[in-house]
Design a protein around this motif. Sequence first.
Motif, PDB file in Angstrom:
ATOM      1  N   UNK A 146       1.015  -1.077  -0.034  1.00 46.78           N
ATOM      2  CA  UNK A 146       0.076  -0.026   0.091  1.00 46.78           C
ATOM      3  C   UNK A 146       0.856   1.126  -0.119  1.00 46.78           C
ATOM      4  N   UNK A 147       0.853   1.918  -1.218  1.00 45.29           N
ATOM      5  CA  UNK A 147       1.702   3.447  -1.155  1.00 45.29           C
ATOM      6  C   UNK A 147       0.924   4.177  -0.250  1.00 45.29           C
ATOM      7  N   UNK A 148      -0.159   4.343  -0.028  1.00 43.24           N
ATOM      8  CA  UNK A 148      -0.803   5.330   0.708  1.00 43.24           C
ATOM      9  C   UNK A 148      -0.877   5.029   2.293  1.00 43.24           C
ATOM     10  N   UNK A 149      -0.125   4.408   2.706  1.00 44.48           N
ATOM     11  CA  UNK A 149      -0.296   3.757   4.023  1.00 44.48           C
ATOM     12  C   UNK A 149       0.308   5.201   5.021  1.00 44.48           C
ATOM     13  N   UNK A 150       1.280   5.869   4.793  1.00 45.26           N
ATOM     14  CA  UNK A 150       1.703   6.905   5.464  1.00 45.26           C
ATOM     15  C   UNK A 150       0.693   7.819   5.660  1.00 45.26           C
ATOM     16  N   UNK A 151       0.040   8.148   4.478  1.00 48.99           N
ATOM     17  CA  UNK A 151      -1.329   9.121   4.388  1.00 48.99           C
ATOM     18  C   UNK A 151      -2.334   8.618   5.445  1.00 48.99           C
ATOM     19  N   UNK A 152      -2.565   7.353   5.256  1.00 46.50           N
ATOM     20  CA  UNK A 152      -3.632   6.820   6.141  1.00 46.50           C
ATOM     21  C   UNK A 152      -3.448   7.333   7.730  1.00 46.50           C
ATOM     22  N   UNK A 153      -1.914   6.882   7.857  1.00 45.36           N
ATOM     23  CA  UNK A 153      -1.596   7.075   9.365  1.00 45.36           C
ATOM     24  C   UNK A 153      -1.654   8.374   9.835  1.00 45.36           C
ATOM     25  N   UNK A 154      -1.183   9.194   8.885  1.00 46.76           N
ATOM     26  CA  UNK A 154      -1.160  10.762   9.001  1.00 46.76           C
ATOM     27  C   UNK A 154      -2.553  11.182   9.460  1.00 46.76           C
ATOM     28  N   UNK A 155      -3.593  10.814   8.381  1.00 47.29           N
ATOM     29  CA  UNK A 155      -5.040  11.158   8.637  1.00 47.29           C
ATOM     30  C   UNK A 155      -5.664  10.617   9.890  1.00 47.29           C
ATOM     31  N   UNK A 162       6.995   7.808  10.057  1.00 46.02           N
ATOM     32  CA  UNK A 162       7.732   7.984  11.457  1.00 46.02           C
ATOM     33  C   UNK A 162       8.633   9.019  11.181  1.00 46.02           C
ATOM     34  N   UNK A 163       9.412   9.233   9.962  1.00 50.12           N
ATOM     35  CA  UNK A 163      10.482  10.240   9.474  1.00 50.12           C
ATOM     36  C   UNK A 163       9.733  11.716   9.513  1.00 50.12           C
ATOM     37  N   UNK A 164       8.242  11.718   9.383  1.00 49.47           N
ATOM     38  CA  UNK A 164       7.644  13.117   9.327  1.00 49.47           C
ATOM     39  C   UNK A 164       7.774  13.843  10.391  1.00 49.47           C
ATOM     40  N   UNK A 165       8.391  15.146  10.615  1.00 46.11           N
ATOM     41  CA  UNK A 165       8.730  15.685  11.759  1.00 46.11           C
ATOM     42  C   UNK A 165       7.311  16.228  12.600  1.00 46.11           C
ATOM     43  N   UNK A 166       6.169  16.083  11.800  1.00 44.57           N
ATOM     44  CA  UNK A 166       4.845  16.568  12.438  1.00 44.57           C
ATOM     45  C   UNK A 166       4.335  15.382  13.343  1.00 44.57           C
TER      46      UNK A 166
END
Length: 79
Positions: free
Chosen positions: A21-30, A73-77
């Motif tokens: 899933x290429x949208x996993x990071x977006x899902x977690x952020x959301x 995990x590497x997104x500073x936000x």
Amino acid sequence: LPPFPIRNDETIFMSVAAYREHLLADTLKSAFQHATNPDKLYIGAIVQNCYDNCKSGKGENIPPDVNGIDTFCNDGNFT
């Protein structure tokens, strides 16, 4: 009776299964962005990605999958 104690602390556990899933990071952020109390949100993720010698459904060589967990995990936000 449940096989384990039921928590009564208002936390939420979100289980995610992600197959390439290429949208996993977006899902977690959301999930964290939309949570009323993000400090009470816990996520467990099962991730199946290809990182080496990746093939499409047609057997063609394709680039490795994006590691959504690392991206998140590497997104500073969200650290």
